[in-house]
Design an enzyme around this catalytic site. Structure first.
Site, PDB file in Angstrom:
ATOM      1  N   LYS A  52     122.228 -58.580  -5.221  1.00 43.77           N
ATOM      2  CA  LYS A  52     122.832 -59.188  -4.024  1.00 43.77           C
ATOM      3  C   LYS A  52     123.726 -60.351  -4.439  1.00 43.77           C
ATOM      4  O   LYS A  52     124.841 -60.499  -3.931  1.00 43.77           O
ATOM      5  CB  LYS A  52     121.737 -59.654  -3.050  1.00 43.77           C
ATOM      6  CG  LYS A  52     121.067 -58.489  -2.335  1.00 43.77           C
ATOM      7  CD  LYS A  52     119.823 -58.865  -1.550  1.00 43.77           C
ATOM      8  CE  LYS A  52     119.160 -57.591  -1.014  1.00 43.77           C
ATOM      9  NZ  LYS A  52     117.905 -57.813  -0.299  1.00 43.77           N
ATOM     10  N   GLN A  96     113.881 -62.434   0.857  1.00 47.58           N
ATOM     11  CA  GLN A  96     113.553 -61.154   0.216  1.00 47.58           C
ATOM     12  C   GLN A  96     112.096 -60.785   0.492  1.00 47.58           C
ATOM     13  O   GLN A  96     111.187 -61.606   0.356  1.00 47.58           O
ATOM     14  CB  GLN A  96     113.812 -61.261  -1.303  1.00 47.58           C
ATOM     15  CG  GLN A  96     113.670 -59.953  -2.066  1.00 47.58           C
ATOM     16  CD  GLN A  96     114.702 -58.890  -1.658  1.00 47.58           C
ATOM     17  OE1 GLN A  96     115.814 -59.204  -1.260  1.00 47.58           O
ATOM     18  NE2 GLN A  96     114.320 -57.639  -1.757  1.00 47.58           N
ATOM     19  N   ASP A 119     120.110 -59.687   7.588  1.00 42.61           N
ATOM     20  CA  ASP A 119     119.299 -58.479   7.381  1.00 42.61           C
ATOM     21  C   ASP A 119     119.159 -57.675   8.678  1.00 42.61           C
ATOM     22  O   ASP A 119     118.779 -56.505   8.645  1.00 42.61           O
ATOM     23  CB  ASP A 119     117.886 -58.875   6.929  1.00 42.61           C
ATOM     24  CG  ASP A 119     117.661 -58.678   5.446  1.00 42.61           C
ATOM     25  OD1 ASP A 119     118.262 -57.752   4.870  1.00 42.61           O
ATOM     26  OD2 ASP A 119     116.865 -59.444   4.865  1.00 42.61           O
TER      27      ASP A 119
HETATM   28  N1  GUN Z   1     113.012 -55.854   0.366  1.00 39.70           N
HETATM   29  C1  GUN Z   1     113.346 -54.550   0.195  1.00 39.70           C
HETATM   30  N2  GUN Z   1     114.450 -54.258   0.926  1.00 39.70           N
HETATM   31  C2  GUN Z   1     114.800 -55.391   1.572  1.00 39.70           C
HETATM   32  C3  GUN Z   1     115.869 -55.717   2.465  1.00 39.70           C
HETATM   33  O1  GUN Z   1     116.712 -54.908   2.837  1.00 39.70           O
HETATM   34  N3  GUN Z   1     115.893 -57.006   2.896  1.00 39.70           N
HETATM   35  C4  GUN Z   1     114.967 -57.928   2.524  1.00 39.70           C
HETATM   36  N4  GUN Z   1     115.078 -59.157   3.005  1.00 39.70           N
HETATM   37  N5  GUN Z   1     113.970 -57.653   1.694  1.00 39.70           N
HETATM   38  C5  GUN Z   1     113.897 -56.391   1.223  1.00 39.70           C
END
Ligand code: GUN
Length: 289
Positions: A52, A96, A119
């Site tokens: 990211k 996350q 998200d």
């Molecule tokens: N953990 C696994 N996939 C995601 C996601 O798309 N967003 C977040 N915040 N955590 C994750």
């Protein structure tokens, strides 16, 4: 001939478009900033967070990184989220998942300002999607829509079956297909005669989280199959929820794993970060009026 939907190529196209938009914002003196919070050092989470941040760097989005120890309390995390909610220079906040067990995930996600929830997990944004209002949309299902549209696959009026009903993928996926005028069915672990249901699909989206569960018996000849799953098989090779080699010859189009839906999630997160500028501007105008 089966069309193999290339998520790597499509996500790269989207990232390049976003890079141009970010440059245009910068010319107007607007910088976009994403705050990424990771609690603990789960190796899979570390890989996602690193990717990211790399995508932010490529596109020209500033990223702030918060790497907190696994023993962080819920109070401490909530206090950081509050602080970031109040910062005018932070456009997006991403916590996350998963979080350590002493922290209530739902409480933390609900504490993120809906205007910074890139998200798309906040109930306000889920609600907005449900009633067709503007807001942030969960990245993976939004990525599936982009894959379909950019591959020239029409959704309107077609039979769409989503297998899986999670809050992050299945439910928003069904709502997005509906928004595109698909005729949508959501199937799940309690569905009776799943094969009969999935065989109705012109577009079959699979997000069940079970390696290679979907074989050719579940698929109508000529269907489009989108595989959201990602797993390691017994030889440690990446595979999806769909048994690709057996299903692909029966499809008009299919996403591979890896290189299908996976790369789209981060591209759509970046898209949400760029869109946050307009969403925050609109909300400011609304509040001022
Ligand atoms: N953990 C696994 N996939 C995601 C996601 O798309 N967003 C977040 N915040 N955590 C994750």
């Amino acid at each position: 001939m089966t069309q193999i939907i290339d998520g790597k190529k499509i996500s790269a196209e989207i990232k390049d478009e976003l890079k141009e938009q970010v440059a245009a914002y910068r010319e107007q003196g607007i910088e976009i900033c994403l705050a990424v919070i990771q609690v603990g050092d789960d190796p899979a989470s570390s890989v996602y967070v690193r990717n990211k941040k790399k995508a932010c760097e490529y596109i020209g989005i500033k990223s702030l990184s918060y790497e907190l120890p696994a023993r962080t309390t819920e109070e401490e995390l909530l206090s950081l989220v509050e602080q970031l909610n109040g910062r005018a220079d932070v456009n997006g906040i991403l916590v996350q998942l998963p979080l350590p067990e002493q922290i209530d995930e739902e409480k933390v996600l609900n504490a993120i300002s809906p205007l910074k929830d890139v998200d798309g997990f906040h109930p306000m944004n889920v609600g907005a999607l449900c009633i067709g209002k503007k807001g942030f949309v969960s990245c993976t299902p939004a990525g599936v829509i982009q894959l379909l549209k950019r591959s020239g696959i029409s959704i309107s009026g077609r039979e769409c079956v989503v297998v899986g009903r999670s809050n992050i993928v299945g439910k928003p996926m069904a709502l997005l297909l509906l928004r595109e005028n698909g005729t949508v069915t959501v199937a799940h672990s309690r569905t009776e005669d799943l094969k009969a249901v999935t065989r109705r699909a012109d577009i079959l989206v699979v997000a069940v989280g079970r390696p290679q569960m979907i074989t050719e018996e579940y698929v109508k000849e000529g269907a489009v199959v989108i595989d959201v799953g990602i797993h390691r098989d017994e030889n440690n090779k990446l595979c999806g929820d769909v048994e690709y080699a057996r299903v692909a010859p029966h499809c008009s189009a299919i996403t591979p794993v890896p290189g299908g839906v996976g790369p789209m999630t981060i591209a759509m997160l970046m898209k949400n970060c760029v869109e946050s500028v307009e969403i925050q501007k609109a909300s400011f105008v609304e509040r001022a009026e």
